[in-house]
Write a protein that holds these residues in place. Structure first.
Motif, PDB file in Angstrom:
ATOM      1  N   LEU A   1       0.845  -1.195   0.000  1.00 55.86           N
ATOM      2  CA  LEU A   1       0.000   0.000   0.000  1.00 55.86           C
ATOM      3  C   LEU A   1       0.879   1.243   0.000  1.00 55.86           C
ATOM      4  O   LEU A   1       0.639   2.205  -0.742  1.00 55.86           O
ATOM      5  CB  LEU A   1      -0.920  -0.016   1.227  1.00 55.86           C
TER       6      LEU A   1
ATOM      7  N   ALA B   1       2.371   1.807  -3.288  1.00 53.18           N
ATOM      8  CA  ALA B   1       1.361   2.319  -4.225  1.00 53.18           C
ATOM      9  C   ALA B   1       1.136   3.816  -3.995  1.00 53.18           C
ATOM     10  O   ALA B   1       1.028   4.595  -4.938  1.00 53.18           O
ATOM     11  CB  ALA B   1       0.055   1.564  -4.032  1.00 53.18           C
TER      12      ALA B   1
ATOM     13  N   ARG C   1      -3.357   0.967 -11.001  1.00 54.06           N
ATOM     14  CA  ARG C   1      -3.676   1.304  -9.616  1.00 54.06           C
ATOM     15  C   ARG C   1      -4.943   2.137  -9.562  1.00 54.06           C
ATOM     16  O   ARG C   1      -5.118   3.048 -10.381  1.00 54.06           O
ATOM     17  CB  ARG C   1      -2.547   2.117  -8.986  1.00 54.06           C
TER      18      ARG C   1
ATOM     19  N   ILE D   1      -6.634   4.489  -3.312  1.00 55.13           N
ATOM     20  CA  ILE D   1      -5.417   4.533  -2.508  1.00 55.13           C
ATOM     21  C   ILE D   1      -5.334   5.851  -1.746  1.00 55.13           C
ATOM     22  O   ILE D   1      -4.954   5.888  -0.574  1.00 55.13           O
ATOM     23  CB  ILE D   1      -4.187   4.304  -3.406  1.00 55.13           C
TER      24      ILE D   1
ATOM     25  N   TYR E   1      -7.576   5.574   1.154  1.00 56.95           N
ATOM     26  CA  TYR E   1      -6.940   4.777   2.212  1.00 56.95           C
ATOM     27  C   TYR E   1      -5.947   5.616   3.003  1.00 56.95           C
ATOM     28  O   TYR E   1      -5.912   5.561   4.237  1.00 56.95           O
ATOM     29  CB  TYR E   1      -6.189   3.585   1.601  1.00 56.95           C
TER      30      TYR E   1
ATOM     31  N   ILE F   1      -6.218   6.213   7.024  1.00 59.13           N
ATOM     32  CA  ILE F   1      -5.233   5.800   8.027  1.00 59.13           C
ATOM     33  C   ILE F   1      -4.678   7.021   8.757  1.00 59.13           C
ATOM     34  O   ILE F   1      -4.584   7.043   9.983  1.00 59.13           O
ATOM     35  CB  ILE F   1      -4.096   5.000   7.352  1.00 59.13           C
TER      36      ILE F   1
END
Lengths: 444, 303, 355
Positions: free
Chosen positions: C195, C198, C214, C219, C222, C226
């Motif tokens: 991750l 990416a 991708r 992403i 994400y 996080i």
């Protein structure tokens, strides 16, 4: 990719749980020893230790609003604080004691967050007793830290009822707002006001004082049958606001409605505010209707220089008879000397909170001297006992079960114009022993 | 209808619009979204007050020196910090962040200056409020008109016209437009793009300073006044589209009106709405960006 | 003066651990995924809300206190009763503390997604300003809207570790350090994971990443999720330590711009560099604050807190101009540390030899 996220999440949770299990086992081991102190009744453990361990400089902190919306009070209380420290140190020197107080003054900017940050840095400088902060919102913010780290906080001016709690590390050398609320409600009533439109600072202090005043006023209203009197929903404003156009426009609209219905003599505005009263007045002068009704203030605006330094505001305050209440200092033989020296330093009549500040330092110094150690908890337990025989600049007083000043008298001041064209604050009466007393007009 | 509210909203919107024009000008010319705007406004505010306290007279006299000084701040920012980065084609985010650093430096020095007068001359300068000293010009049906109610809108209009004339009639202005629209081509045709950027930052600084200077007569303030209003200036310029100075001015006006007048009228129906007044322009900004990512001006261009 | 030393430690550990978590969280979004997160305070504020507004009420329920508007109005009293209840129930206290941290992390992730979803298509400056504005709207709203965390009055937070009595502050500090270390480990783990790679690919070239199949949007979401979860943890710890939840604590300067300055100083994208920068700067900040008066007397009575602004400002400017990679430049990340690979190689060789 998803797995990583999940794994990361699990890692966090695992760490938390891991720690907690550790903390829990530790907690269980200690639990029996700690349950005793958790109740609100405290066993007083004042142990005047025989060995005098006190020597050198003992840091005492002051958290004062030197800037922000209580800056006028902050400046006065700073001088009172420093004066008291000087007096205490002279007294200690005369007695040949080996210790002195070292004052550390911090500016809270009348902001709760800043007050907490400053308390943390004061603690790192070895401070265990703090005089201030002045606003209830600040006191509330620092309460948790003070309680859990055993730092005694003595506020000279926090009056919110929300903070009237037993057993904490907060003492307040001013009576809580239950009494001020009663005083203001009665004063409004006696002034002939039957319909009140409040505009208030929406914080711990403002909300509390408003509710107590409202309750008492409505009680008065009910006691005469409840017909021809009322309390408007009013305007609650953001404590950090500096712009009051919308608020005052709304106030004017409401006042106009009430005046049209009931006549201007029966309508009053209650402004529960700090120094932002200046901004409120700056807007209020734009609406003629607002100058037609009576205005009432509180301890947040008592004696503030913001109203006397600008003629436009002072004239408005005189026009609307802006009366303000503040807890009255008691009679004391010491008062005059302190007053004179304070006037020398600040160039104006000190507000009661300046005397309370002065007394707070003395009470702490005496308590430290009695217990012989510089420890927050010991001093906290000693202060009420010291006060039993204490006569300060604000007279003799004791603390109630919540650690608040147990007096109920209020002094009333308003803005007047002196013969030489200056504007000053003048005490015009008081709410003493449950009665409104107006001093007879002297020829001034 | 409250005339007081209307007057005040016009004044406020004008002051905001001047500041928004500054942000827009700097973004269109140098691709810099100027975070230092906040402290530039504060400097304009305080310089006006300090000059007024030192030399007396009308505060309006000091609008000019105060904004010129802030203009010079802009020039310094460009020459010392931004020129190198713009030449090396730094990203928009880098440029934004570096102006944030500039903002902290300006803010620190402003507070030191304030403390200087506070400690040494005991001025009550931590919070400044000279609104009541603003001369009264007259009364319209009970509502007093103070000088700032007239000066601020006139200044905004004057700036709009001056910028229009400058950009469309003077050769320097045309050169500026050329280097904004196509810097490479402009450089080839012999225009000194660097000089044009210096000029842009000077004008940008002057506008920010002017906006702050006018605030002195309009409201109470402290050293972070620019910071408090910054989000509104950003909102105004983004709602205006960030691509034309006229758009920036209009965005500022829109934000100013919505914050003041809209909240006032909404307060008839929703009591306590005025506490949320800052959220209204920001919500407008977010909505604008999400619906028309290029701002209102983008919408106009497309049609 | 043992106790004074403890309080100095409190200041330092508090400043370092909170801003370490915050800066690492920002580094994931800015350093790895190139999202101009100017609204860091939003997630921290939500973390605070989880503790003060949600878990505070759960505790109130357990202690028999009201959770409606009276919870806000008589907050100090309610918290007093709750604290006295909790100090007799260590197990519940600890469970609530865990619950508080977990809730804040979940809520943080949620707010992260909620703020980035509508804005993710915006480019650079626009995205930055949008995130900043969303955060400001949230703060203004929570500051003026009473029912959740008391609005202008704020709410106090139960003292979860009060049953530890005198050890409650040291243990809270230990918890903060532990959380900071955990956050570092998580940030490093992400950095080394597919991750993380990416995210970097997107940062370096969105188009290229897309070409290689991708899902750029996903992403990015994400990354923000996080990062925000982590920032919420910082807000929650701040709330637990200071004992109150109050929207105006979360100012743009301390909760967004300061972490930005730290990651720029440390090296965008480099967790070790960022951590180093946070430790150096936070220790410096703590000592400036503590020894302010002593410092001021040597500085013509200039308040050192203003110098702090100037220093941080200059750091941002000078770093950008002369060392854009920061103190420690970002290094290419290997899936396995080299040492480990060498060890494996050695072992394989040894096995070969022995056989």
């Amino acid at each position: 990719m998803k797995q990583t996220v999940v794994l990361a999440g699990i890692a966090v949770v695992a760490f938390v749980i891991g720690f907690v299990v550790g903390g829990f086992t530790l907690g269980v081991g200690r639990a029996p020893a700690t349950t005793v102190t958790s109740t609100t009744t405290i066993t007083i453990t004042v142990t005047p230790s025989g060995v005098a361990t006190l020597s050198g400089e003992i840091p005492i902190g002051a958290l004062l609003p030197l800037s922000g919306s209580l800056a006028t009070y902050g400046a006065q209380c700073k001088e009172a604080f420093l004066l008291a420290v000087e007096d205490v140190n002279k007294w200690l020197a005369a007695l040949g004691k080996p210790w002195r107080l070292k004052p550390i003054v911090e500016d809270t900017a009348t902001d709760p967050t800043t007050a907490l940050n400053k308390l943390m840095t004061l603690a790192a400088q070895g401070v265990k007793v703090v005089v201030g902060p002045m606003a209830s919102s600040e006191v509330k913010k620092i309460k948790s830290f003070a309680d859990s780290n055993k730092i005694l906080v003595i506020s000279q001016s926090s009056t919110s009822m929300e903070l009237a709690l037993p057993g904490d590390f907060i003492y307040r050398f001013t009576p809580p707002d239950k009494y001020q609320g009663i005083a203001i409600a009665h004063i409004l009533w006696e002034r002939g006001v039957r319909y009140v439109i409040p505009i208030w600072r929406g914080d711990t202090w403002g909300d509390g004082l408003l509710n107590y005043t409202k309750a008492e006023f409505l009680r008065l209203c009910q006691s005469v049958g409840g017909g021809n009197c009322g309390w408007d929903t009013g305007i609650r404003y953001d404590p950090t606001a500096t712009v009051f156009e919308t608020e005052v426009a709304t106030l004017a609209r409401k006042v106009e409605d009430y005046v049209n219905k009931y006549g201007k003599d029966k309508v009053g505005v209650l402004a529960i505010s700090f120094e932002e009263i200046a901004n409120i007045f700056d807007q209020a002068v734009k609406y003629p209707i607002l100058a037609e009704v009576k205005w009432e203030g509180s301890d947040g605006t008592y004696g503030t220089a913001k109203l006397t330094e600008e003629p436009r505001r002072a004239e408005f305050a005189i026009k609307v008879q802006f009366w303000n209440t503040m807890a009255a200092p008691g009679e004391s033989p010491l008062k005059e000397s302190v007053r004179q020296r304070l006037i020398q330093r600040i160039g104006q009549e000190p507000i009661p909170y300046a005397y309370f500040t002065y007394d707070a330092v003395w009470a702490v110094a005496l308590a430290i001297d009695h217990v012989g150690v510089y420890d927050g908890e010991a001093i906290k337990n000693a202060v009420p006992l010291v006060l039993k025989t204490f006569i300060g600049a604000s007279g003799h007083f004791e603390l109630d079960e919540n650690g608040d000043r147990a007096t109920t008298d209020y002094t009333i001041a308003t803005v007047v114009k002196t013969p030489d064209g200056k504007y000053v604050w003048k005490e015009i009466g008081g709410y003493i022993g449950g009665k409104l007393v107006i001093y007879t007009q002297q020829s001034s | 209808m409250s005339i007081v509210m209307l007057l005040s909203a016009i004044t406020y919107a004008s002051i905001l619009a001047i500041g928004c024009a500054s942000i827009t000008l700097l973004y269109t010319s140098t691709r810099v979204f100027n975070f230092a705007h906040a402290s530039m406004v504060s400097w304009g505010f305080y310089l006006t007050f300090i000059f007024y306290n030192l030399f007396g007279g009308s505060p309006y006299t000091y609008m000019v020196p105060a904004s010129i000084i802030v203009g010079l701040f802009g020039v310094l920012t460009y020459l010392l910090v931004l020129r190198k980065l713009i030449r090396s084609k730094a990203s928009e985010i880098t440029l934004m962040m570096v102006t944030l650093g500039v903002d902290f430096v300006f803010f620190g020095f402003l507070n030191i200056l304030i403390d200087y007068f506070w400690y040494n001359y005991k001025w009550s300068i931590k919070t400044v409020n000279i609104v009541p000293r603003d001369p009264l010009l007259g009364v319209i049906s009970g509502a007093p008109i103070t000088a700032v109610n007239v000066v601020a809108p006139l200044t905004a209009i004057a700036i709009l016209m001056a910028l229009h004339v400058f950009l469309s009639r003077t050769s320097l202005g045309m050169a500026m437009r050329a280097s904004i629209e196509n810097p490479v081509l402009a450089a080839i045709t012999g225009i000194n793009v660097d000089k044009i950027y210096v000029l842009a930052w000077f004008i940008g600084g002057v506008l920010a300073g002017l906006s702050g200077s006018l605030l002195t007569m309009y409201t109470q303030g402290y050293s972070a006044i620019g910071l408090d209003y910054a989000v509104l200036y950003f909102a105004g310029s983004i709602v205006g589209g960030l691509y034309s100075i006229l758009g920036g001015l209009l965005g500022g006006v829109l934000v100013g009106f919505s914050e003041r007048l809209l909240t006032y009228y909404l307060s008839f129906y929703i009591s306590g709405i005025y506490a949320f007044r800052f959220a209204i322009p920001l919500a407008m900004l977010i909505a604008t960006l999400i619906i028309y990512p290029k701002g209102l001006a983008g919408l106009v261009e497309r049609r | 003066m043992m106790e004074q030393a403890l309080f100095i430690l409190i200041n330092v550990v508090f400043n370092v651990s909170i801003w370490l978590i915050l800066s690492l969280s920002l580094n994931i979004e800015v350093g790895f995924a190139n999202i101009p997160q100017f609204g860091r305070l939003a997630a921290a504020l939500v973390g605070s809300l989880a503790v003060g507004g949600i878990i505070g009420r759960v505790a109130a329920l357990l202690a028999g206190q009201p959770i409606d508007e009276r919870f806000v109005e008589n907050n100090a009293y309610a918290i007093m009763v709750i604290n006295s209840y909790l100090s007799q129930h260590p197990l519940i206290s600890v469970l609530l503390l865990v619950l508080a941290l977990v809730t804040s992390v979940l809520l943080g992730a949620l707010i992260g997604v909620a703020t980035i979803l509508p804005a993710v298509r915006l480019s650079e400056a626009y995205l930055g300003i949008t995130l900043l504005s969303i955060a400001e709207v949230l703060r203004t709203f929570l500051y003026n809207y009473d029912p959740i965390i008391g609005g202008t009055r704020g709410v106090s937070v139960p003292a979860f570790l009060q049953f530890l009595n005198d050890y409650s502050t040291p243990v809270t500090l230990a918890l903060m350090v532990l959380m900071a270390i955990t956050s570092f480990a998580v940030a490093e783990a992400i950095s080394r994971s597919p991750l993380g790679r990416a995210m970097r690919a997107i940062r370096d070239s969105e188009v290229a990443a897309e070409v290689y199949g991708r899902d750029v949007m996903k992403i990015k979401i994400y990354a923000v999720m996080i990062g925000s979860a982590m920032a919420a943890l910082a807000g929650a710890l701040y709330t637990i330590f200071t004992g109150s939840s109050y929207a105006n604590d979360y100012s743009r300067f301390t909760w967004t711009f300061l972490p930005w300055a730290y990651i720029m100083l440390g090296g965008v994208g480099n967790n070790v560099g960022v951590s180093l920068a946070v430790i150096v700067m936070s220790v410096l900040r703590s000592f400036i604050q503590i020894y302010k008066h002593e410092l001021a007397s040597h500085l013509f009575n200039i308040d050192p807190s203003w110098l702090e602004y100037i220093i941080i400002g200059l750091i941002i400017i000078l770093i950008t101009l002369f060392r854009p990679q920061g103190m420690l430049p970002e290094k290419p990340v290997f899936t396995l540390p080299r040492r480990r690979i060498e060890e494996i190689r050695k072992r394989v060789l040894e096995e070969k030899e022995s056989s």
